[in-house]
Design a protein around this motif. Structure first.
Motif, PDB file in Angstrom:
ATOM      1  N   UNK A 402       0.794  -0.997  -0.200  1.00 40.03           N
ATOM      2  CA  UNK A 402      -0.117   0.096  -0.132  1.00 40.03           C
ATOM      3  C   UNK A 402       0.950   1.126   0.120  1.00 40.03           C
ATOM      4  N   UNK A 403       2.065   1.076   0.537  1.00 42.65           N
ATOM      5  CA  UNK A 403       2.706   2.326   0.775  1.00 42.65           C
ATOM      6  C   UNK A 403       3.654   2.585  -0.489  1.00 42.65           C
ATOM      7  N   UNK A 404       3.462   1.838  -1.672  1.00 37.42           N
ATOM      8  CA  UNK A 404       4.347   1.900  -3.079  1.00 37.42           C
ATOM      9  C   UNK A 404       3.112   2.147  -4.170  1.00 37.42           C
ATOM     10  N   UNK A 405       3.666   3.094  -4.729  1.00 33.97           N
ATOM     11  CA  UNK A 405       2.922   3.399  -6.127  1.00 33.97           C
ATOM     12  C   UNK A 405       3.438   2.696  -7.182  1.00 33.97           C
ATOM     13  N   UNK A 406       2.671   1.899  -7.884  1.00 36.33           N
ATOM     14  CA  UNK A 406       3.069   1.111  -9.036  1.00 36.33           C
ATOM     15  C   UNK A 406       2.724   1.676 -10.312  1.00 36.33           C
ATOM     16  N   UNK A 407       3.798   1.843 -11.368  1.00 38.57           N
ATOM     17  CA  UNK A 407       3.287   2.068 -12.631  1.00 38.57           C
ATOM     18  C   UNK A 407       4.103   0.994 -13.790  1.00 38.57           C
ATOM     19  N   UNK A 408       3.258   0.407 -14.436  1.00 41.72           N
ATOM     20  CA  UNK A 408       3.625  -0.720 -15.032  1.00 41.72           C
ATOM     21  C   UNK A 408       3.474  -0.303 -16.622  1.00 41.72           C
ATOM     22  N   UNK A 409       4.445  -1.220 -17.504  1.00 41.32           N
ATOM     23  CA  UNK A 409       4.429  -0.901 -18.961  1.00 41.32           C
ATOM     24  C   UNK A 409       4.083  -2.434 -19.379  1.00 41.32           C
ATOM     25  N   UNK A 410       2.939  -2.769 -19.982  1.00 40.18           N
ATOM     26  CA  UNK A 410       2.518  -3.814 -20.603  1.00 40.18           C
ATOM     27  C   UNK A 410       2.962  -4.070 -22.177  1.00 40.18           C
ATOM     28  N   UNK A 411       3.881  -4.892 -22.605  1.00 43.04           N
ATOM     29  CA  UNK A 411       4.273  -4.904 -23.780  1.00 43.04           C
ATOM     30  C   UNK A 411       3.574  -6.271 -24.588  1.00 43.04           C
ATOM     31  N   UNK A 412       3.306  -5.625 -26.089  1.00 39.41           N
ATOM     32  CA  UNK A 412       2.743  -6.947 -26.530  1.00 39.41           C
ATOM     33  C   UNK A 412       3.695  -7.909 -26.833  1.00 39.41           C
ATOM     34  N   UNK A 571      -3.287 -11.540 -23.316  1.00 43.61           N
ATOM     35  CA  UNK A 571      -4.636 -11.507 -22.291  1.00 43.61           C
ATOM     36  C   UNK A 571      -4.260 -10.246 -21.424  1.00 43.61           C
ATOM     37  N   UNK A 572      -2.916 -10.148 -20.964  1.00 38.23           N
ATOM     38  CA  UNK A 572      -2.451  -9.188 -19.939  1.00 38.23           C
ATOM     39  C   UNK A 572      -2.553  -7.735 -20.985  1.00 38.23           C
ATOM     40  N   UNK A 573      -1.831  -7.510 -22.121  1.00 41.68           N
ATOM     41  CA  UNK A 573      -1.671  -6.668 -22.909  1.00 41.68           C
ATOM     42  C   UNK A 573      -3.063  -5.962 -23.297  1.00 41.68           C
ATOM     43  N   UNK A 574      -3.877  -6.965 -23.765  1.00 42.24           N
ATOM     44  CA  UNK A 574      -5.224  -6.403 -24.104  1.00 42.24           C
ATOM     45  C   UNK A 574      -6.204  -5.900 -22.946  1.00 42.24           C
ATOM     46  N   UNK A 575      -5.753  -6.577 -21.822  1.00 43.69           N
ATOM     47  CA  UNK A 575      -6.777  -6.256 -20.592  1.00 43.69           C
ATOM     48  C   UNK A 575      -6.378  -4.701 -20.073  1.00 43.69           C
ATOM     49  N   UNK A 576      -4.976  -4.694 -20.133  1.00 47.88           N
ATOM     50  CA  UNK A 576      -4.651  -3.260 -19.548  1.00 47.88           C
ATOM     51  C   UNK A 576      -4.735  -2.128 -20.624  1.00 47.88           C
ATOM     52  N   UNK A 577      -4.746  -2.544 -21.829  1.00 43.29           N
ATOM     53  CA  UNK A 577      -5.168  -1.587 -22.827  1.00 43.29           C
ATOM     54  C   UNK A 577      -6.610  -1.021 -22.842  1.00 43.29           C
TER      55      UNK A 577
END
Length: 617
Positions: A402-412, A571-577
């Motif tokens: 909870x104390x960490x903000x996460x920014x993820x980049x999902x590649x195709x 699936x992860x890439x399509x879901x995040x997009x």
């Protein structure tokens, strides 16, 4: 000489071995058929011998639906996909909202490989403010009011509410407005009563001044209560005056009628004094709400109060102060900093560059007219210091903290393949023989799911990180092939700084960056890429982006092969997009509806977000 066989004195004719085999086979087949069709009918329907045994064994009965040929038969009739709702497409992104959104693979429900299964949108409870746009004001004063209203809308939208600006038009639409017009009242009280009539016309919800802001974590008890949208008692908050009220339609109507029927209404100065004390429930707990009313500004921020008395410039300064407090409150929530995820870190530096730049802007201190000040509701906050920005890390795995903000980049999967292999000549034999399956999701969830786990549970963990209530407020997921969205100010609830801030640390003067100390590799954050590798990574990333735009039949075949080989990563890439696209469509639809009211107050007017300037050379 062959032997002559005799049976009861009769000679037996000789038969070839092949004919004997056919005869015996025919007899066996006849015996099996006879047993199958005649044995069940030969068993009497009387008592069974089974009752004399020591125990009984009952065979389970399968439900009819299980043995239905429509389920088991591979030649069953094709089924219609679920109906597609409106506003479920944005560019290449498609989605379908359903409570079964945690299914590992969306196509099992949507029957469409390109349509992602997303959770239903949370209902945003309305929060109302009142602004009389018909008053004659100077252009600069109206512009300052508009900036404050825009900041108010962004802050409450980011907290999960639907901010709506009311005007005299809603009050005029109330049947009680005619009665109000017949009364001779103080101008301030008349405006206050018009505000309540406008709220009563809308119904159940929250009414607040546009100088009231949510200044706390989304998990705060008060904000969570307000987001539920059910208010059993008409409530005001201690020491906030007329700043914020919550209530149901029936109780709002009763309070307004009581106020209008008060025989001492002409001598009253505010709405609260026109109704009995028991009309309101007074809540003393409001630590997550800040009210910048004139008295508070005069006592806590005298410099700004003096500027306000001189004109519109003072309101602009107040708006900058509020934005800095919103940003500072967000920073204080994440004491462990910002994590820019970098799974398979050897050659992913170029792919996460936009996310890392965003993290740098979020980590720095915003421009503030009073840098050491705190919000009214948090007098003991930790002001932002330029010399100590938030820590930015690049871990290879996702950590649910909870104390960490996460920014993820999902590649195709294709992008992941060309970057991880550090080559652009990807073909189908290489995919099948040399590449591993779902490398991105496997590396990402190694900490939360462990090793030796299949892709299906990993996808569920990822979807929870993206779209659950906790994940929505603690993470942001971008795609490697798209630019950073232009509306992230609405996501965070404040204007994100878009310029570099001096940290106060001395460095070698320019030119001479090669003489500066190079960052030391941290085992927890992955290796530091050298400039030559980053240059090639950018070329490979451009190749991947071009591959996603227009494809030849051969490239289309290659895309299908790599997506089929990496089902979980796809699936992860399509879901995040799709999740990011839907949030933008939701906000744009709401803005399109709201711009027709209050003269479009609180809208972004002729102002570009300047997002593209982040990546200028």
């Amino acid at each position: 000489m062959p032997v002559q066989r005799i049976f009861f004195g009769w000679p037996v004719p000789a038969m070839p071995p092949r004919r004997i085999a056919v005869l015996l086979g025919s007899i066996a087949l006849f015996a099996v058929i006879t047993l199958v069709f005649t044995l069940p009918n030969s068993i009497p329907s009387g008592p069974s011998l089974g009752r004399f045994t020591d125990h009984k064994i009952s065979l389970p009965k399968l439900p009819k639906t299980f043995s239905s040929p429509s389920i088991l038969s591979p030649f069953r009739v094709a089924a219609h996909p679920p109906p597609v709702l409106k506003n479920t497409t944005s560019g290449d992104s498609k989605w379908y909202s359903n409570w079964n959104w945690l299914s590992p693979f969306s196509s099992s429900v949507t029957l469409d490989e390109n349509r992602s299964l997303l959770p239903p949108l949370n209902e945003r409870p309305p929060i109302y403010t009142y602004y009389d746009h018909t008053q004659k004001k100077a252009a600069d004063l109206k512009a300052a009011d508009n900036a404050l209203l825009l900041t108010w809308r962004r802050a409450w939208w980011a907290q999960g509410f639907q901010p709506i600006i009311l005007s005299p038009a809603e009050a005029l639409n109330n049947p009680l407005y005619a009665e109000l017009q017949t009364l001779e009242l103080d101008s301030t009280l008349k405006v206050e009563l018009s505000r309540w009539l406008a709220w009563e016309n809308m119904g159940t919800g929250i009414l607040c001044n546009y100088l009231v802001f949510p200044m706390g974590a989304q998990e705060d008890h008060l904000l969570s209560f307000l987001r539920r949208g059910k208010y059993p008692k008409l409530t005001r908050f201690e020491n906030l005056g007329h700043g914020i009220f919550v209530g149901s339609k029936a109780e709002i109507t009763a309070a307004v009628k009581t106020a209008l029927d008060n025989p001492e209404l002409k001598t009253a100065k505010d709405f609260i004094s026109t109704v009995p004390k028991e009309t309101f429930q007074v809540d003393p707990h409001h630590e997550s709400v800040a009210y910048y009313d004139p008295v508070v500004v005069k006592n806590k921020y005298p410099k700004i109060d003096e500027a306000i008395s001189k004109g519109a410039n003072g309101l602009e300064i107040l708006n900058k102060l509020i934005i800095s407090h919103l940003h500072g409150t967000w920073r204080n929530r994440f004491s462990k900093g910002i994590a820019v995820l970098k799974p398979e870190p050897d050659h992913m530096s170029a792919a996460i560059e936009p996310a890392f730049t965003l993290a740098e802007f979020l980590a720095q201190c915003p421009e503030s007219p009073m840098p050491s000040s705190c919000p009214p509701n948090r007098p003991k906050c930790s002001p932002c210091m330029a010399s100590t920005p938030l820590k930015i890390s690049t871990p290879p795995t996702y950590r649910n903290t909870s104390e960490l903000y996460t920014i993820g980049t999902v590649p195709h999967p294709f992008t992941m393949a060309v970057l991880s292999s550090f080559r652009d000549n990807i073909d189908v034999p290489w995919i099948r023989r040399e590449s591993s399956r779902d490398p991105w999701i496997t590396a990402l969830t190694k900490e939360v799911s462990g090793t030796g786990v299949s892709s299906a549970p990993r996808i569920i963990k990822f979807k929870e990180a993206v779209a659950s209530e906790h994940g929505t407020f603690h993470t942001l997921w971008l795609t490697a092939e798209k630019e950073v969205p232009q509306d992230l100010d609405w996501r965070f609830g404040f204007t994100i700084p878009r310029n570099a801030t001096d940290t106060g640390k001395s460095e070698t003067p320019v030119p001479g960056p090669e003489r500066r100390p190079q960052p030391k590799p941290d085992p927890k954050n992955g290796p530091v890429a050298n400039p030559d590798d980053v240059k090639k990574e950018r070329e490979l990333l451009k190749r991947a982006k071009d591959f996603g735009q227009a494809r030849t039949p051969a490239e289309e075949k290659l895309r299908g092969a790599i997506e089929a080989w990496n089902l979980a990563d796809t699936e992860a890439w399509r879901f995040a997009r799709a999740f990011l696209a839907r949030s933008r469509v939701e906000r744009l639809k709401w803005e399109e509806e709201e711009k027709h009211y209050v003269g479009g107050a609180g809208a972004e007017r002729g102002k570009s977000s300047g997002w593209g300037r982040w990546f200028d050379d």
